[in-house]
Design an enzyme around this catalytic site. Structure first.
Site, short mmCIF file in Angstrom:
data_model
loop_
_atom_site.label_atom_id
_atom_site.label_comp_id
_atom_site.label_asym_id
_atom_site.label_seq_id
_atom_site.Cartn_x
_atom_site.Cartn_y
_atom_site.Cartn_z
CB CYS A 11 44.95 -24.20 16.04
SG CYS A 11 44.46 -22.75 15.29
CG HIS A 48 47.68 -23.28 19.48
ND1 HIS A 48 48.34 -22.62 18.30
CD2 HIS A 48 46.24 -22.71 19.59
CE1 HIS A 48 47.41 -21.92 17.40
NE2 HIS A 48 46.23 -22.00 18.26
CG ASN A 100 46.20 -18.68 16.42
OD1 ASN A 100 46.90 -19.83 15.90
ND2 ASN A 100 45.34 -18.92 17.03
O1 UT7 Z 1 43.29 -21.78 17.87
C1 UT7 Z 1 42.15 -20.87 18.39
C2 UT7 Z 1 41.70 -19.79 17.76
N1 UT7 Z 1 41.14 -18.84 18.46
C3 UT7 Z 1 41.02 -18.22 19.58
O2 UT7 Z 1 42.02 -18.49 20.11
C4 UT7 Z 1 40.29 -17.18 20.17
C5 UT7 Z 1 40.05 -17.52 21.69
N2 UT7 Z 1 39.30 -16.06 22.28
C6 UT7 Z 1 39.96 -15.12 22.34
O3 UT7 Z 1 40.99 -14.80 22.18
C7 UT7 Z 1 38.99 -13.73 22.75
O4 UT7 Z 1 37.90 -14.28 22.94
C8 UT7 Z 1 39.21 -12.70 22.02
C9 UT7 Z 1 40.58 -12.10 21.97
C10 UT7 Z 1 38.81 -13.03 20.58
C11 UT7 Z 1 38.19 -11.69 22.58
O5 UT7 Z 1 38.36 -11.31 23.88
P1 UT7 Z 1 37.10 -11.23 24.90
O6 UT7 Z 1 37.84 -10.99 26.26
O7 UT7 Z 1 36.56 -12.71 24.83
O8 UT7 Z 1 36.30 -10.25 24.42
P2 UT7 Z 1 34.91 -10.22 23.85
O9 UT7 Z 1 34.53 -11.15 22.59
O10 UT7 Z 1 33.91 -10.54 25.19
O11 UT7 Z 1 34.45 -8.90 23.44
C12 UT7 Z 1 34.51 -7.88 24.49
C13 UT7 Z 1 34.33 -6.52 23.97
C14 UT7 Z 1 33.18 -6.34 22.90
O12 UT7 Z 1 32.83 -5.01 23.08
P3 UT7 Z 1 31.18 -5.12 23.86
O13 UT7 Z 1 30.40 -5.75 23.10
O14 UT7 Z 1 31.47 -5.50 25.28
O15 UT7 Z 1 30.88 -3.48 23.59
C15 UT7 Z 1 33.94 -6.25 21.42
O16 UT7 Z 1 33.06 -5.88 20.46
O17 UT7 Z 1 35.53 -5.99 23.13
C16 UT7 Z 1 35.16 -5.66 21.78
N3 UT7 Z 1 36.09 -6.20 20.85
C17 UT7 Z 1 37.28 -5.38 20.62
N4 UT7 Z 1 37.62 -4.11 20.91
C18 UT7 Z 1 38.60 -3.59 20.31
C19 UT7 Z 1 36.23 -7.21 20.07
N5 UT7 Z 1 37.35 -7.25 19.31
C20 UT7 Z 1 38.14 -5.97 19.37
C21 UT7 Z 1 39.06 -5.37 19.07
N6 UT7 Z 1 39.32 -4.16 19.59
N7 UT7 Z 1 40.01 -5.96 18.31
#
Ligand code: UT7
Length: 310
Positions: free
Chosen positions: A113, A237, A267
């Site tokens: 990215c 980005h 993204n």
């Molecule tokens: O260019 C760089 C590319 N990468 C990025 O930019 C990624 C950067 N990270 C992020 O944007 C965030 O970490 C995410 C959007 C991917 C995730 O958000 P988060 O607030 O960090 O959530 P998390 O990974 O801590 O997950 C929280 C909960 C989990 O459930 P439990 O374990 O708390 O029950 C996940 O399983 O949200 C759940 N979850 C979802 N729920 C509904 C993860 N993805 C989803 C989804 N829909 N799509």
């Protein structure tokens, strides 16, 4: 002193749009969760007959048209991509052939990215060193081809598209600085596996992104002896609205000085900054003479910033 100045921009987005509600039909997610956690509402996805080359050519053609230049005027073509259809020839060589550009150098840059900022740094140095006068720099990505569409933690984040800029030698700024960084000890938090599928520890990436983007953006301000108030637009980005807002908050820059496209594009990796730049210029918000701060972060891990006077 010779500067690299952005003379023109162009972009391309595939026609097909996939909304969050479309994804919620096939995986366990919701429009509400995706919007709240990422700011993303929809993304563009390539058709079967499209790829990083066709998108790059479409974006480049618009930039050439805006610059009133022909492909023969180019000294170099750089494509930043991590989703090339072939390892070689470079995407840039295929773009050169399709544009009908001759007698110019062509190669790809791969910094995930952050690829556009890495490419900008390379282009700027070729121009500042006096070797080349006009460089076409493109970010083009078909992220939809490298996603596990059943993995709700990653597939909701990405989209496809291309953005292009034409950099030209000038005696006024220009690209004023670029700062690049990488830490390969974090290579396993975001990578393409052996089956060419994105694997990501989202939360780890999120925290590192906010920390390092703030640092590298502050480096850009300090290097240019500039205050946050000197920035007209941040063109970041576009990974996650929460990452974008946390970064500008730590810099003391207001959210209304940020060009945001993550809601519409998701993204698009190396394409996201030139896409956002083209949107901001063509809708009239970004104007000649303004100071722009670019910042990006991606797999590698890699990150970087650029200070640009349009
Ligand atoms: O260019 C760089 C590319 N990468 C990025 O930019 C990624 C950067 N990270 C992020 O944007 C965030 O970490 C995410 C959007 C991917 C995730 O958000 P988060 O607030 O960090 O959530 P998390 O990974 O801590 O997950 C929280 C909960 C989990 O459930 P439990 O374990 O708390 O029950 C996940 O399983 O949200 C759940 N979850 C979802 N729920 C509904 C993860 N993805 C989803 C989804 N829909 N799509």
């Amino acid at each position: 002193m010779i500067y690299a100045k952005i003379k023109a921009t162009g972009s391309y987005l595939p026609e097909k749009v996939v909304a969050n509600t479309d994804l919620a039909r096939t995986i366990d997610t919701s429009d509400e969760w995706i919007v709240q956690r990422t700011g993303i509402q929809r993304r563009h996805v390539v058709a079967e007959n499209e790829n990083v080359v066709t998108m790059a050519v479409a974006a480049a053609s618009k930039a050439l048209e805006q610059a009133s230049l022909t492909p023969h005027d180019l000294d170099m073509i750089i494509v930043a991509t991590c989703t090339a259809s072939q390892v070689f020839p470079a995407t840039a060589c295929s773009v050169q052939a399709q544009l009908g550009a001759q007698n110019c150098a062509a190669f790809d840059v791969q910094a995930a990215c952050s690829g556009f900022i890495y490419g900008l740094s390379i282009a700027q140095q070729f121009i500042a060193g006096g070797q080349y006068k006009r460089i076409l720099l493109i970010g083009s990505e078909a992220m939809s081809r490298v996603l596990d569409w059943q993995d709700r933690s990653s597939c909701i984040l990405f989209g496809d598209g291309a953005g292009a800029v034409i950099l030209e030698a000038a005696n006024e700024p220009g690209v004023m600085s670029t700062h690049l960084s990488a830490d390969g000890s974090y290579k396993d938090v975001l990578f393409l596996d052996n089956a060419d599928v994105v694997k990501m520890q989202g939360n780890a990436v999120f925290k590192l992104a906010v920390k390092w983007l703030s640092q590298v953006a502050k480096q850009a301000l300090e290097h240019n002896h500039m205050q946050p108030s000197d920035i007209d637009w941040v063109v970041p980005h576009q990974a996650n609205i929460r990452i974008i807002n946390s970064t500008v908050k730590s810099l003391g820059i207001s959210e209304d000085k940020v060009i945001v496209t993550v809601d519409e594009h998701a993204n698009t990796s190396a394409a996201s900054i030139p896409l956002a730049l083209d949107v901001g210029i063509r809708d009239g918000r970004i104007k000649p003479g303004q100071n722009l701060l670019f910042e990006a972060f991606g797999g590698g891990l890699t990150w970087g910033s650029a200070m640009v006077r349009l």
